[in-house]
Write an enzyme that holds these catalytic residues in place. Structure first.
Site, PDB file in Angstrom:
ATOM      1  CE  LYS A 194      -3.919  -1.866   2.629  1.00 50.78           C
ATOM      2  NZ  LYS A 194      -4.958  -1.707   1.595  1.00 50.78           N
ATOM      3  NE  ARG A 212     -10.847  -9.762  -1.763  1.00 48.94           N
ATOM      4  CZ  ARG A 212     -11.163  -8.863  -2.685  1.00 48.94           C
ATOM      5  NH1 ARG A 212     -11.391  -9.229  -3.932  1.00 48.94           N
ATOM      6  NH2 ARG A 212     -11.271  -7.594  -2.355  1.00 48.94           N
TER       7      ARG A 212
END
Ligand code: BES
Ligand code: MN
Ligand code: ZN
Length: 496
Positions: free
Chosen positions: A277, A351
Protein backbone atom coordinates in the site's frame (compact mmCIF):
# COMPACT_ATOMS: atom_id res chain seq x y z
CA UNK A 1 -19.67 5.66 34.73
CA UNK A 2 -22.82 5.03 36.79
CA UNK A 3 -26.28 5.23 35.27
CA UNK A 4 -29.28 4.91 37.59
CA UNK A 5 -33.01 5.36 37.28
CA UNK A 6 -34.10 8.37 39.34
CA UNK A 7 -37.70 8.55 40.59
CA UNK A 8 -37.58 12.02 42.22
CA UNK A 9 -39.51 14.78 40.44
CA UNK A 10 -37.09 16.37 38.02
CA UNK A 11 -37.67 19.94 39.20
CA UNK A 12 -36.30 18.88 42.59
CA UNK A 13 -33.16 17.16 41.24
CA UNK A 14 -30.00 18.74 42.56
CA UNK A 15 -27.84 18.03 39.57
CA UNK A 16 -25.09 19.79 37.66
CA UNK A 17 -27.26 19.68 34.57
CA UNK A 18 -30.77 18.61 33.70
CA UNK A 19 -30.90 17.43 30.07
CA UNK A 20 -33.95 16.95 27.92
CA UNK A 21 -34.83 17.20 24.23
CA UNK A 22 -37.15 19.33 22.20
CA UNK A 23 -38.96 18.67 18.93
CA UNK A 24 -38.89 20.90 15.89
CA UNK A 25 -42.54 21.90 15.55
CA UNK A 26 -44.65 25.05 15.44
CA UNK A 27 -44.78 25.13 19.23
CA UNK A 28 -41.77 23.24 20.59
CA UNK A 29 -42.67 24.11 24.19
CA UNK A 30 -45.03 21.25 24.91
CA UNK A 31 -45.54 18.49 27.50
CA UNK A 32 -42.61 18.21 29.87
CA UNK A 33 -40.85 21.09 28.16
CA UNK A 34 -43.84 23.26 28.94
CA UNK A 35 -43.56 22.21 32.61
CA UNK A 36 -39.88 23.18 32.54
CA UNK A 37 -40.85 26.46 30.88
CA UNK A 38 -43.30 27.25 33.67
CA UNK A 39 -40.62 26.51 36.26
CA UNK A 40 -38.25 28.79 34.35
CA UNK A 41 -40.77 31.65 34.22
CA UNK A 42 -41.44 31.35 30.50
CA UNK A 43 -37.81 31.61 29.40
CA UNK A 44 -38.06 28.63 27.02
CA UNK A 45 -41.05 30.04 25.19
CA UNK A 46 -39.25 33.37 24.85
CA UNK A 47 -36.21 31.60 23.37
CA UNK A 48 -38.44 29.62 21.02
CA UNK A 49 -40.23 32.78 19.84
CA UNK A 50 -36.94 34.56 19.23
CA UNK A 51 -35.77 31.67 17.04
CA UNK A 52 -32.89 30.63 19.28
CA UNK A 53 -34.56 27.43 20.44
CA UNK A 54 -35.80 25.54 17.38
CA UNK A 55 -35.56 21.83 18.10
CA UNK A 56 -33.40 21.23 15.00
CA UNK A 57 -31.58 17.91 15.29
CA UNK A 58 -28.76 18.09 17.87
CA UNK A 59 -29.06 21.86 18.37
CA UNK A 60 -27.72 22.61 21.87
CA UNK A 61 -29.29 25.23 24.12
CA UNK A 62 -27.61 25.64 27.49
CA UNK A 63 -29.24 27.70 30.20
CA UNK A 64 -27.35 28.46 33.41
CA UNK A 65 -29.04 28.69 36.80
CA UNK A 66 -32.57 28.14 35.46
CA UNK A 67 -35.12 29.75 37.77
CA UNK A 68 -37.46 27.30 39.46
CA UNK A 69 -35.20 24.27 39.00
CA UNK A 70 -32.73 22.81 41.50
CA UNK A 71 -30.41 21.94 38.60
CA UNK A 72 -27.40 24.21 38.02
CA UNK A 73 -27.97 24.05 34.25
CA UNK A 74 -30.68 23.11 31.82
CA UNK A 75 -29.53 21.64 28.51
CA UNK A 76 -32.08 21.21 25.74
CA UNK A 77 -31.04 19.12 22.76
CA UNK A 78 -32.84 19.40 19.45
CA UNK A 79 -34.63 16.18 18.48
CA UNK A 80 -35.78 17.11 14.97
CA UNK A 81 -39.30 16.47 13.69
CA UNK A 82 -41.54 14.55 16.08
CA UNK A 83 -42.82 12.23 13.30
CA UNK A 84 -39.25 11.24 12.40
CA UNK A 85 -38.11 10.63 15.95
CA UNK A 86 -36.65 7.17 16.64
CA UNK A 87 -34.59 5.55 19.37
CA UNK A 88 -31.60 5.99 17.03
CA UNK A 89 -32.02 9.76 17.40
CA UNK A 90 -32.50 9.46 21.15
CA UNK A 91 -29.21 7.51 21.31
CA UNK A 92 -27.43 10.35 19.50
CA UNK A 93 -29.08 12.97 21.73
CA UNK A 94 -27.85 11.21 24.87
CA UNK A 95 -24.38 10.86 23.37
CA UNK A 96 -24.17 14.45 22.17
CA UNK A 97 -25.39 15.75 25.54
CA UNK A 98 -22.74 13.73 27.35
CA UNK A 99 -19.91 14.97 25.14
CA UNK A 100 -21.17 18.56 25.29
CA UNK A 101 -21.30 18.54 29.09
CA UNK A 102 -18.06 16.61 29.50
CA UNK A 103 -16.26 19.27 27.46
CA UNK A 104 -17.56 21.81 29.99
CA UNK A 105 -16.18 19.83 32.95
CA UNK A 106 -19.60 18.71 34.17
CA UNK A 107 -19.28 15.42 36.08
CA UNK A 108 -22.85 14.44 36.70
CA UNK A 109 -26.16 15.09 34.99
CA UNK A 110 -29.78 13.98 34.88
CA UNK A 111 -31.36 12.92 31.60
CA UNK A 112 -35.09 13.49 31.44
CA UNK A 113 -36.93 11.36 28.88
CA UNK A 114 -39.99 12.97 27.35
CA UNK A 115 -43.58 12.11 28.21
CA UNK A 116 -44.82 8.83 26.68
CA UNK A 117 -41.34 7.55 25.75
CA UNK A 118 -41.48 3.71 25.68
CA UNK A 119 -39.64 2.93 28.92
CA UNK A 120 -37.56 -0.11 28.02
CA UNK A 121 -36.56 1.07 24.56
CA UNK A 122 -35.75 4.63 25.61
CA UNK A 123 -33.69 3.61 28.65
CA UNK A 124 -31.68 1.22 26.47
CA UNK A 125 -31.08 3.91 23.85
CA UNK A 126 -29.96 6.51 26.39
CA UNK A 127 -27.61 4.02 28.08
CA UNK A 128 -26.12 2.90 24.76
CA UNK A 129 -25.73 6.45 23.48
CA UNK A 130 -24.17 7.79 26.66
CA UNK A 131 -21.77 4.90 27.23
CA UNK A 132 -20.59 4.85 23.62
CA UNK A 133 -20.15 8.64 23.72
CA UNK A 134 -18.05 8.38 26.87
CA UNK A 135 -15.37 6.31 25.08
CA UNK A 136 -12.12 8.20 24.49
CA UNK A 137 -8.92 7.12 22.77
CA UNK A 138 -6.66 8.29 25.59
CA UNK A 139 -5.25 4.95 26.75
CA UNK A 140 -1.68 5.84 25.77
CA UNK A 141 -1.80 9.49 26.83
CA UNK A 142 0.34 9.93 29.90
CA UNK A 143 -1.63 13.02 30.92
CA UNK A 144 -5.26 12.08 31.17
CA UNK A 145 -7.95 14.73 31.30
CA UNK A 146 -9.34 13.49 34.61
CA UNK A 147 -11.15 16.72 35.22
CA UNK A 148 -13.15 15.93 32.13
CA UNK A 149 -15.12 12.80 32.89
CA UNK A 150 -18.75 12.07 33.53
CA UNK A 151 -19.17 9.93 36.66
CA UNK A 152 -22.93 9.64 37.02
CA UNK A 153 -26.08 9.92 34.95
CA UNK A 154 -29.53 9.90 36.54
CA UNK A 155 -32.22 8.69 34.18
CA UNK A 156 -35.44 10.53 35.03
CA UNK A 157 -38.98 10.84 33.77
CA UNK A 158 -40.27 7.29 34.30
CA UNK A 159 -43.35 6.55 36.42
CA UNK A 160 -43.27 3.89 39.15
CA UNK A 161 -45.19 1.58 36.80
CA UNK A 162 -42.48 1.99 34.13
CA UNK A 163 -39.56 1.47 36.46
CA UNK A 164 -39.06 -2.29 35.93
CA UNK A 165 -39.10 -1.90 32.15
CA UNK A 166 -36.71 1.05 32.31
CA UNK A 167 -34.31 -0.91 34.55
CA UNK A 168 -34.40 -3.77 32.06
CA UNK A 169 -33.65 -1.50 29.10
CA UNK A 170 -30.88 0.21 31.01
CA UNK A 171 -29.24 -3.11 31.92
CA UNK A 172 -29.40 -4.38 28.34
CA UNK A 173 -28.07 -1.09 26.99
CA UNK A 174 -25.14 -1.30 29.36
CA UNK A 175 -24.24 -4.84 28.31
CA UNK A 176 -24.35 -3.92 24.64
CA UNK A 177 -22.47 -0.63 24.97
CA UNK A 178 -19.81 -2.20 27.22
CA UNK A 179 -19.27 -4.89 24.58
CA UNK A 180 -19.09 -2.25 21.86
CA UNK A 181 -16.52 -0.22 23.81
CA UNK A 182 -14.56 -3.40 24.53
CA UNK A 183 -14.36 -4.02 20.77
CA UNK A 184 -13.48 -0.37 20.08
CA UNK A 185 -10.63 -0.58 22.55
CA UNK A 186 -9.19 -3.56 20.65
CA UNK A 187 -9.67 -1.85 17.29
CA UNK A 188 -7.73 1.15 18.58
CA UNK A 189 -4.70 -0.90 19.58
CA UNK A 190 -1.74 -0.43 17.26
CA UNK A 191 -0.21 -3.49 15.64
CA UNK A 192 2.83 -3.55 17.95
CA UNK A 193 0.48 -3.88 20.93
CA UNK A 194 -1.95 -6.26 19.27
CA UNK A 195 -0.51 -9.12 17.27
CA UNK A 196 -2.65 -12.12 16.31
CA UNK A 197 -1.21 -13.92 19.35
CA UNK A 198 -2.12 -11.11 21.74
CA UNK A 199 -5.58 -10.75 20.22
CA UNK A 200 -6.13 -14.49 20.76
CA UNK A 201 -5.02 -14.18 24.39
CA UNK A 202 -7.47 -11.34 24.92
CA UNK A 203 -10.27 -13.26 23.23
CA UNK A 204 -9.53 -16.30 25.38
CA UNK A 205 -9.51 -14.25 28.59
CA UNK A 206 -12.77 -12.55 27.64
CA UNK A 207 -14.46 -15.86 26.78
CA UNK A 208 -13.34 -17.53 30.01
CA UNK A 209 -14.53 -14.62 32.09
CA UNK A 210 -17.86 -14.55 30.25
CA UNK A 211 -18.36 -18.30 30.60
CA UNK A 212 -18.10 -19.04 26.89
CA UNK A 213 -16.37 -22.07 25.38
CA UNK A 214 -13.15 -21.07 23.63
CA UNK A 215 -10.48 -22.70 21.52
CA UNK A 216 -7.43 -21.00 20.08
CA UNK A 217 -5.86 -22.64 17.03
CA UNK A 218 -2.12 -21.96 16.78
CA UNK A 219 0.01 -22.12 13.64
CA UNK A 220 0.58 -25.86 14.11
CA UNK A 221 -3.13 -26.65 14.29
CA UNK A 222 -3.84 -24.23 11.42
CA UNK A 223 -1.31 -26.10 9.28
CA UNK A 224 -2.78 -29.48 10.26
CA UNK A 225 -6.21 -28.23 9.21
CA UNK A 226 -4.73 -27.15 5.85
CA UNK A 227 -5.94 -23.57 6.08
CA UNK A 228 -3.84 -22.68 3.06
CA UNK A 229 -5.50 -19.35 2.34
CA UNK A 230 -4.90 -18.00 5.85
CA UNK A 231 -1.35 -19.40 5.90
CA UNK A 232 -0.56 -17.75 2.57
CA UNK A 233 -1.20 -14.35 4.14
CA UNK A 234 0.67 -15.04 7.37
CA UNK A 235 3.79 -16.39 5.62
CA UNK A 236 4.89 -12.85 4.77
CA UNK A 237 5.98 -12.01 8.31
CA UNK A 238 7.29 -13.50 11.54
CA UNK A 239 4.09 -13.19 13.62
CA UNK A 240 2.25 -16.54 13.64
CA UNK A 241 -1.46 -16.62 12.76
CA UNK A 242 -4.25 -17.57 15.13
CA UNK A 243 -7.84 -18.69 14.75
CA UNK A 244 -10.15 -17.93 17.66
CA UNK A 245 -13.24 -20.06 18.14
CA UNK A 246 -15.71 -18.84 20.76
CA UNK A 247 -18.97 -20.71 21.23
CA UNK A 248 -22.21 -19.88 23.01
CA UNK A 249 -24.60 -22.78 23.58
CA UNK A 250 -28.10 -22.07 24.95
CA UNK A 251 -29.40 -24.09 27.90
CA UNK A 252 -32.18 -25.68 25.83
CA UNK A 253 -30.22 -26.38 22.65
CA UNK A 254 -32.46 -28.33 20.26
CA UNK A 255 -31.19 -30.64 17.53
CA UNK A 256 -31.99 -29.30 14.07
CA UNK A 257 -32.17 -25.68 15.29
CA UNK A 258 -30.20 -23.08 13.35
CA UNK A 259 -26.62 -22.44 14.43
CA UNK A 260 -25.34 -18.96 13.69
CA UNK A 261 -21.73 -18.61 12.54
CA UNK A 262 -20.10 -15.21 13.07
CA UNK A 263 -16.82 -14.87 11.20
CA UNK A 264 -14.70 -11.74 11.58
CA UNK A 265 -11.65 -10.57 9.66
CA UNK A 266 -8.79 -9.80 12.05
CA UNK A 267 -5.76 -8.60 10.09
CA UNK A 268 -3.85 -6.87 12.89
CA UNK A 269 -1.94 -4.88 10.28
CA UNK A 270 -2.40 -4.74 6.53
CA UNK A 271 0.64 -3.41 4.67
CA UNK A 272 -0.79 -4.89 1.47
CA UNK A 273 2.00 -7.48 1.36
CA UNK A 274 4.10 -7.50 -1.80
CA UNK A 275 1.29 -5.53 -3.50
CA UNK A 276 2.23 -2.92 -0.95
CA UNK A 277 0.00 0.00 0.00
CA UNK A 278 1.08 3.64 -0.34
CA UNK A 279 2.60 5.17 2.81
CA UNK A 280 -0.01 7.89 3.09
CA UNK A 281 -2.61 6.76 5.62
CA UNK A 282 -1.17 3.28 5.99
CA UNK A 283 -1.18 3.69 9.79
CA UNK A 284 -4.93 3.29 9.68
CA UNK A 285 -4.53 -0.34 8.66
CA UNK A 286 -4.26 -1.21 12.35
CA UNK A 287 -8.06 -1.25 12.27
CA UNK A 288 -8.13 -4.06 9.72
CA UNK A 289 -9.11 -6.37 12.58
CA UNK A 290 -12.35 -4.48 13.31
CA UNK A 291 -14.56 -7.26 11.95
CA UNK A 292 -12.97 -9.84 14.25
CA UNK A 293 -13.07 -7.56 17.30
CA UNK A 294 -16.73 -6.78 16.60
CA UNK A 295 -17.68 -10.46 16.39
CA UNK A 296 -15.85 -11.16 19.67
CA UNK A 297 -17.68 -8.20 21.21
CA UNK A 298 -21.00 -9.67 20.07
CA UNK A 299 -20.11 -12.91 21.87
CA UNK A 300 -19.23 -10.97 25.02
CA UNK A 301 -22.70 -9.41 25.02
CA UNK A 302 -24.48 -12.68 24.15
CA UNK A 303 -22.86 -14.43 27.12
CA UNK A 304 -24.89 -12.10 29.37
CA UNK A 305 -28.05 -11.72 27.27
CA UNK A 306 -28.36 -15.49 26.72
CA UNK A 307 -30.20 -15.92 23.40
CA UNK A 308 -32.05 -19.15 22.53
CA UNK A 309 -29.80 -20.02 19.64
CA UNK A 310 -26.31 -21.49 19.38
CA UNK A 311 -23.64 -19.13 18.07
CA UNK A 312 -20.16 -20.07 16.87
CA UNK A 313 -17.70 -17.22 16.39
CA UNK A 314 -14.62 -17.85 14.25
CA UNK A 315 -11.95 -15.16 13.99
CA UNK A 316 -8.96 -15.83 11.73
CA UNK A 317 -6.12 -13.45 12.53
CA UNK A 318 -2.81 -12.59 10.89
CA UNK A 319 -0.62 -9.73 9.81
CA UNK A 320 -0.23 -9.01 6.09
CA UNK A 321 3.50 -8.36 5.63
CA UNK A 322 5.81 -8.10 2.61
CA UNK A 323 8.72 -10.16 3.98
CA UNK A 324 11.12 -12.31 2.01
CA UNK A 325 8.89 -15.31 2.56
CA UNK A 326 5.73 -13.46 1.51
CA UNK A 327 3.43 -14.77 -1.18
CA UNK A 328 3.79 -13.04 -4.51
CA UNK A 329 1.27 -11.99 -7.14
CA UNK A 330 0.41 -14.98 -9.27
CA UNK A 331 0.99 -17.53 -6.52
CA UNK A 332 -1.56 -20.30 -6.32
CA UNK A 333 -2.90 -21.36 -2.94
CA UNK A 334 -5.22 -24.15 -1.86
CA UNK A 335 -7.88 -23.14 0.67
CA UNK A 336 -9.07 -25.48 3.43
CA UNK A 337 -12.14 -26.25 1.32
CA UNK A 338 -9.87 -27.59 -1.44
CA UNK A 339 -10.56 -24.72 -3.86
CA UNK A 340 -7.49 -23.30 -5.58
CA UNK A 341 -6.92 -19.57 -5.61
CA UNK A 342 -4.76 -17.45 -7.86
CA UNK A 343 -3.51 -14.59 -5.68
CA UNK A 344 -3.28 -11.76 -8.19
CA UNK A 345 -3.04 -9.08 -5.53
CA UNK A 346 -1.63 -9.80 -2.08
CA UNK A 347 -3.55 -6.80 -0.73
CA UNK A 348 -6.85 -8.64 -1.24
CA UNK A 349 -5.97 -10.70 1.83
CA UNK A 350 -9.14 -10.33 3.90
CA UNK A 351 -11.14 -12.56 1.58
CA UNK A 352 -8.38 -15.19 1.76
CA UNK A 353 -8.48 -15.52 5.53
CA UNK A 354 -12.31 -15.39 5.55
CA UNK A 355 -12.40 -18.26 3.04
CA UNK A 356 -10.82 -20.57 5.61
CA UNK A 357 -12.69 -19.03 8.55
CA UNK A 358 -16.04 -19.61 6.85
CA UNK A 359 -15.20 -23.14 5.79
CA UNK A 360 -14.17 -23.96 9.35
CA UNK A 361 -17.32 -22.40 10.85
CA UNK A 362 -19.41 -24.60 8.57
CA UNK A 363 -17.40 -27.64 9.56
CA UNK A 364 -18.10 -26.81 13.22
CA UNK A 365 -21.82 -26.88 12.48
CA UNK A 366 -22.80 -23.29 11.63
CA UNK A 367 -25.90 -23.27 9.40
CA UNK A 368 -26.35 -19.49 8.98
CA UNK A 369 -23.23 -17.48 8.27
CA UNK A 370 -22.45 -13.81 8.81
CA UNK A 371 -19.05 -12.30 8.22
CA UNK A 372 -17.86 -8.79 9.04
CA UNK A 373 -14.74 -7.36 7.45
CA UNK A 374 -12.97 -4.14 6.60
CA UNK A 375 -12.77 -5.68 3.16
CA UNK A 376 -12.57 -3.05 0.43
CA UNK A 377 -11.81 0.57 -0.30
CA UNK A 378 -14.46 0.18 -3.01
CA UNK A 379 -17.26 0.09 -0.42
CA UNK A 380 -16.12 3.55 0.69
CA UNK A 381 -16.49 4.74 -2.91
CA UNK A 382 -19.98 3.21 -3.10
CA UNK A 383 -21.44 4.14 0.29
CA UNK A 384 -18.92 6.62 1.80
CA UNK A 385 -18.58 6.34 5.56
CA UNK A 386 -22.33 6.37 6.09
CA UNK A 387 -23.73 2.90 5.37
CA UNK A 388 -22.39 -0.60 6.01
CA UNK A 389 -22.42 -2.59 2.77
CA UNK A 390 -24.63 -5.67 3.17
CA UNK A 391 -24.41 -8.62 0.79
CA UNK A 392 -26.75 -11.58 1.23
CA UNK A 393 -27.24 -14.91 -0.51
CA UNK A 394 -30.66 -15.58 1.04
CA UNK A 395 -33.22 -12.77 0.93
CA UNK A 396 -35.40 -13.79 3.92
CA UNK A 397 -32.26 -14.06 6.10
CA UNK A 398 -30.98 -10.74 4.73
CA UNK A 399 -34.36 -9.09 5.36
CA UNK A 400 -34.33 -10.31 8.95
CA UNK A 401 -30.84 -8.87 9.32
CA UNK A 402 -31.79 -5.51 7.78
CA UNK A 403 -34.80 -5.29 10.12
CA UNK A 404 -32.40 -5.81 13.05
CA UNK A 405 -30.17 -3.03 11.70
CA UNK A 406 -33.17 -0.73 11.60
CA UNK A 407 -34.17 -1.63 15.16
CA UNK A 408 -30.60 -1.12 16.38
CA UNK A 409 -30.35 2.20 14.57
CA UNK A 410 -27.36 1.30 12.38
CA UNK A 411 -27.27 2.39 8.76
CA UNK A 412 -26.85 -0.53 6.37
CA UNK A 413 -27.44 -0.81 2.64
CA UNK A 414 -27.92 -3.97 0.60
CA UNK A 415 -25.65 -4.43 -2.41
CA UNK A 416 -26.15 -6.84 -5.36
CA UNK A 417 -24.39 -10.18 -5.75
CA UNK A 418 -26.06 -11.69 -8.82
CA UNK A 419 -24.35 -14.45 -10.76
CA UNK A 420 -23.31 -11.99 -13.48
CA UNK A 421 -20.52 -10.92 -11.12
CA UNK A 422 -19.22 -14.48 -10.79
CA UNK A 423 -17.39 -13.99 -14.11
CA UNK A 424 -15.19 -11.38 -12.45
CA UNK A 425 -13.42 -13.86 -10.20
CA UNK A 426 -13.19 -16.89 -12.52
CA UNK A 427 -9.59 -18.03 -12.47
CA UNK A 428 -7.33 -18.41 -15.48
CA UNK A 429 -5.06 -21.09 -14.04
CA UNK A 430 -6.80 -21.85 -10.72
CA UNK A 431 -10.47 -22.20 -9.69
CA UNK A 432 -10.84 -18.56 -8.72
CA UNK A 433 -8.73 -15.42 -8.48
CA UNK A 434 -8.68 -13.05 -5.51
CA UNK A 435 -9.37 -9.84 -7.43
CA UNK A 436 -11.88 -9.07 -10.16
CA UNK A 437 -10.91 -8.95 -13.81
CA UNK A 438 -13.89 -6.73 -14.65
CA UNK A 439 -13.89 -2.98 -14.24
CA UNK A 440 -15.35 -1.57 -11.04
CA UNK A 441 -17.59 -3.25 -8.50
CA UNK A 442 -14.66 -3.94 -6.19
CA UNK A 443 -16.78 -4.45 -3.08
CA UNK A 444 -19.03 -6.88 -4.97
CA UNK A 445 -16.05 -8.84 -6.31
CA UNK A 446 -14.82 -9.24 -2.73
CA UNK A 447 -18.22 -10.53 -1.66
CA UNK A 448 -18.41 -12.92 -4.64
CA UNK A 449 -15.06 -14.39 -3.67
CA UNK A 450 -16.21 -15.07 -0.10
CA UNK A 451 -19.49 -16.52 -1.38
CA UNK A 452 -17.49 -19.30 -3.06
CA UNK A 453 -16.84 -20.76 0.39
CA UNK A 454 -20.37 -20.58 1.81
CA UNK A 455 -21.90 -23.46 -0.20
CA UNK A 456 -25.69 -23.60 0.22
CA UNK A 457 -25.73 -21.94 3.65
CA UNK A 458 -27.61 -18.66 3.98
CA UNK A 459 -24.89 -16.07 4.27
CA UNK A 460 -24.51 -12.34 4.90
CA UNK A 461 -21.33 -10.36 4.31
CA UNK A 462 -20.80 -6.97 5.93
CA UNK A 463 -18.20 -4.69 4.41
CA UNK A 464 -17.39 -2.27 7.24
CA UNK A 465 -14.27 -0.69 5.69
CA UNK A 466 -16.02 2.69 5.47
CA UNK A 467 -17.88 2.62 8.78
CA UNK A 468 -15.61 0.94 11.34
CA UNK A 469 -13.55 4.11 11.79
CA UNK A 470 -14.64 7.74 12.25
CA UNK A 471 -12.07 10.03 10.63
CA UNK A 472 -13.72 13.02 12.24
CA UNK A 473 -15.28 13.23 15.68
CA UNK A 474 -19.07 13.39 15.67
CA UNK A 475 -20.85 15.37 18.34
CA UNK A 476 -22.08 12.05 19.80
CA UNK A 477 -18.99 9.88 19.22
CA UNK A 478 -15.23 10.34 19.46
CA UNK A 479 -12.95 10.11 16.47
CA UNK A 480 -11.67 6.58 15.88
CA UNK A 481 -13.19 3.11 16.13
CA UNK A 482 -16.99 2.90 16.02
CA UNK A 483 -17.80 -0.74 16.82
CA UNK A 484 -20.34 -0.63 13.98
CA UNK A 485 -22.57 -3.70 13.39
CA UNK A 486 -22.25 -5.02 16.93
CA UNK A 487 -25.64 -3.72 18.04
CA UNK A 488 -27.35 -5.04 14.91
CA UNK A 489 -25.78 -8.49 15.30
CA UNK A 490 -26.82 -8.70 18.96
CA UNK A 491 -30.33 -7.60 17.98
CA UNK A 492 -30.47 -10.27 15.25
CA UNK A 493 -29.27 -13.12 17.44
CA UNK A 494 -31.65 -12.11 20.25
CA UNK A 495 -34.56 -12.22 17.76
CA UNK A 496 -34.21 -16.01 17.35
N1 BES B 1 -8.04 -3.74 4.44
C1 BES B 1 -8.22 -3.38 3.10
C2 BES B 1 -9.50 -2.63 2.83
C3 BES B 1 -9.67 -1.29 3.48
C4 BES B 1 -9.50 -0.14 2.74
C5 BES B 1 -10.05 -1.18 4.79
C6 BES B 1 -9.69 1.08 3.33
C7 BES B 1 -10.24 0.05 5.37
C8 BES B 1 -10.07 1.18 4.63
C9 BES B 1 -8.22 -4.62 2.22
O1 BES B 1 -7.45 -5.68 2.65
C10 BES B 1 -7.68 -4.21 0.90
O2 BES B 1 -6.54 -3.86 0.84
N2 BES B 1 -8.50 -4.26 -0.14
C11 BES B 1 -8.09 -3.90 -1.45
C12 BES B 1 -8.61 -4.92 -2.41
C13 BES B 1 -8.11 -4.77 -3.80
C14 BES B 1 -6.65 -5.10 -3.85
C15 BES B 1 -8.90 -5.68 -4.71
C16 BES B 1 -8.66 -2.52 -1.74
O3 BES B 1 -9.79 -2.23 -1.36
O4 BES B 1 -7.93 -1.72 -2.32
MN1 MN C 1 -5.44 -5.51 2.02
ZN1 ZN D 1 -7.11 -5.76 4.67
Amino acid sequence: MQIAIEAKPYAALETEALVSYIFEESDPVQGRISELDQAANGLLRTLARSGELTGKTLEMTLIHAPAGLKAARLLLVGAGKREQFTSAILRKIAGAALRYLKARSVKQFAFLVRESAPAEESAQAVAEGALAANFESDKYKTEKKNDKSIDTILLAGYSDAERTAAEKGLARGRVIADAQNWARDLINEPSNKLTPKILAEKAEAMAKQAGLAVEILDEKKITELKMGALLSVSQGGPEPPRVMVVTYTPANSKPGAPVIGLIGKAVTFDTGGISIKPADGMEKMKYDMAGGATMLGVMRALAVLKPNVKVICVVPSTENMPGGTAQKPGDIQTAMSGKTIEVLNTDAEGRLILADGIHYAKQLGATHLIDAATLTGAIVVALANVNVGVFGSDQPFTDKFLASAKAAGEKMWQMPIDDDYREFIKGTVADIQNIGSGKGGGAITGAMFIKEFTGDSPWIHLDIAGTAWNDDAKSWLAKGPTGVALRTLVQLVMSY
